[in-house]
Scaffold this motif. Structure first.
Motif: not given
Lengths: 334, 257
Positions: A18, A56-58, A81, A90, A92, B13, B17, B85-89, B91-95, B254, B257
């Motif tokens: 990093y 996980t491809t992130l 994926r 976190r 999500g 979604r 909201a 980003i902070e909630r991780g949402t 990242n959840r979509f990115l994977v 991306q 991270i």
């Protein structure tokens, strides 16, 4: 697709740096077999989460290769994926949406729809004890309920590999015990490989069929917990000194018969002995003659902590608190 | 699943909201109502200035306030990006097996829908207070289109900032630094002929002013279609550029991270 004969996860020589020259991964390699629960154990900053991000491809590694269910994470990220479920540190989950809405959207992102999706969502809500709370906004859930929902989110599309990144961090003991039971149930599913990261030794010991100890971005030991512990041959003897001692202690104890692998870390001295109880009087006498006062002695069957100590040269607990090491250096200098 | 379906579910979604908390939409309308009814009443007689060229200040203000609201509402989108980003949402979509552009598109569409709803409410409030719109439904539609394009510009800017800097203070600063200066450097509150020369020049290069001008001519009895086309084209180019920037900032995120 499920009878893929290769490993569920294969990583080879992963390197990730990093900005600021922080080397998070330094040639990490590992293999996870289909259907097994594989634990990645190490303190914060060891490289566990970076490994998960790459698998996980992130995130992309600087060099090295990795495949998940036979698909290359760099060349075919979209295929990876489709076959993975990810439960990140976190959550999500959308806090204003209900548990059911979160699960339904997640299924749709993976192409599920109609009654098959509705049934899958209902089954998961039921299985994770969330049926009653299904219509409520996720922000009203307890920590344990949110974490169970997170796992359900990772399972909606029936993945072949489930990644659990520190699933019990921040949970109270009761919720943690429930989560352990849940993960143990996942292990019973032969079609699902689980990659679990944790910085809790007892968690790794209890849940992982096989585990790898991660230290400074590489795997320093890998195997079944029982085998790793068995390799240590003999009991662990831990001494707490009244004040930090230098490396002189090493030579002192090294001369004693039946005492091996002595290490010193500030006020903590650890050694291994074929018969721990029999070795203690000799050790105490030797320290007493050298004028090193001892505050406490424990003798124990080998634990994962000892395995960690052997491969990294440091005790696991000292790592987690971080500041301790610095403190002890000061003491030694004084 | 194709890009259209993915965009639809990601948008679904966000809209769910949005409409789960209709109060938020209404509360954000307090500001424009203050401009319209308090500021409007306070400066009511400004139209008597020789050369102002309008008989009702309320009529004059409406396009300005609608455009100002579109800017201010969209400038907060970066906050949402930081939350996700902070909630991780994020990242959840990115994977998940969905395209990055579906995530970006959903943000643009949500912004457009909420801009249209809010703009319509402001127009309606003005109409109830006695404002007249000689340009009719077509004029209102042109005003809304200009607001959506301008909103997309600021939505993209704020999202890109949120993803790049990930600090809420930056988004607040962006809003403070840009909203009022850009509004005052436009014909939102004062007729062009009565502005100091340097502000007239600044306004000509100000996209906020482009949208105000489109709205004002569209709502007038005799719309200047050529000018609307020219200014609208400028807004469209800017909007596309900012969407491209926010897609880039996703890639940048991306990488970090």
């Amino acid at each position: 697709m499920r009878d893929n004969p290769g490993p569920a996860v294969m990583a080879e020589a992963l390197v990730k740096t990093y900005p600021g020259d922080v080397r998070a991964l330094d040639g990490l390699s590992l293999a996870v077999q289909p259907g097994e629960v594989f634990g990645l154990l190490g303190p914060n900053g060891a490289g566990k989460s970076t490994t998960i991000k790459i698998l996980t491809t992130l995130a992309r590694p600087d060099s090295g290769t990795a495949t998940v269910a036979g698909h290359d994470v760099l060349r075919a990220p979209d295929r990876v994926r489709r076959v993975i479920g990810v439960v990140a540190q976190r959550s999500g989950a959308d806090p204003t949406a209900s548990g059911r809405d979160n699960l339904t959207l997640q299924g749709r992102l993976y192409g599920m729809s109609g009654s098959a999706l509705r049934k899958r969502v209902a089954d998961l809500l039921d299985r994770f004890g969330l049926t009653e709370a299904a219509g409520r906004a996720v922000k009203t859930y307890s920590g344990g309920m949110q974490r169970r929902l997170d796992i359900a989110l990772g399972l909606v599309h029936r993945p072949q590999v489930l990644f659990l990144d520190e699933p019990t961090t921040g949970l109270d003991p009761e919720a943690r015990a429930a989560m352990w039971a849940e993960i143990a149930r996942l292990a019973a599913d032969d079609a699902l490989a689980v990659v679990l990261t944790t910085h809790y030794l007892d968690e790794a010991d209890r849940l992982a069929a096989r585990l790898a100890i991660v230290d400074s971005g590489r795997i320093v030991a890998e195997g079944e917990p029982e085998v790793l512990k068995g390799e240590l041959r003999g009991d662990a003897v831990h001494l707490t000194l009244r004040q930090a001692a230098g490396t002189g202690v090493l030579a002192l104890l090294g001369d004693l018969p039946g005492v091996r692998e002595t290490t010193v870390d500030g006020v903590t001295v650890s050694a291994r002995a074929d018969d721990g109880a029999a070795a203690v009087p000799g050790i105490l006498a030797a320290l007493d003659r050298a004028g090193v006062p001892v505050a406490a002695v424990t003798v124990a069957r080998p634990s994962l902590d000892d395995v960690y100590l052997r491969y990294t040269g440091r005790r696991f607990d000292a790592e987690k608190t971080g500041a301790k090491t610095g403190e002890q250096t000061v003491e030694v200098a004084a | 699943m194709n890009i259209v379906t993915q965009t639809w579910w990601m948008t679904h979604r966000r809209l769910k909201a949005l409409f789960r908390q209709p109060a938020v939409l209404v509360i954000t309308l307090v500001q424009p109502a203050v401009w319209l009814f308090l500021f409007g009443a306070l400066f009511k007689r400004v139209v008597e200035l020789p050369g102002f060229g309008s008989s009702s200040y309320l009529d004059y203000l409406i396009p300005g306030v609608v455009v100002m609201n579109a800017v201010s509402a969209n400038m907060w989108s970066g906050m949402g990006a930081i939350d996700e980003i902070e909630r991780g949402t994020l990242n959840r979509f990115l994977v998940a097996p969905i395209r990055r552009s579906a995530i970006v598109n959903a943000g643009v569409i949500e912004a457009a829908v909420s801009t249209i709803v809010q703009s319509l409410i402001i127009v309606l409030l003005g109409w109830l207070a006695g404002a007249e719109f000689p340009g009719g439904v077509g004029g209102v539609a042109a005003l809304l289109a200009a607001c959506v394009l301008l909103g997309t510009v600021f939505n993209g800017l704020s999202t890109a900032m949120g993803l790049a800097v990930r600090q809420r203070e930056t988004i607040i600063g962006l809003s403070i630094f840009l909203l009022l200066p850009l509004t005052f450097l436009s014909t939102a509150f004062m007729a062009k002929g009565l502005m100091p020369g340097w502000i007239q020049h600044a306004a000509a290069a100000n996209p906020v002013n482009w949208a105000v001008e489109i709205g004002r001519t569209a709502l007038s009895a005799d719309p200047d279609w050529a000018a609307m086309g020219r200014l609208g084209g400028g807004l469209l180019v800017l909007a596309l550029a900012l969407v491209a920037l926010s897609i880039r900032s996703f890639r940048g995120y991306q990488k970090s991270i």
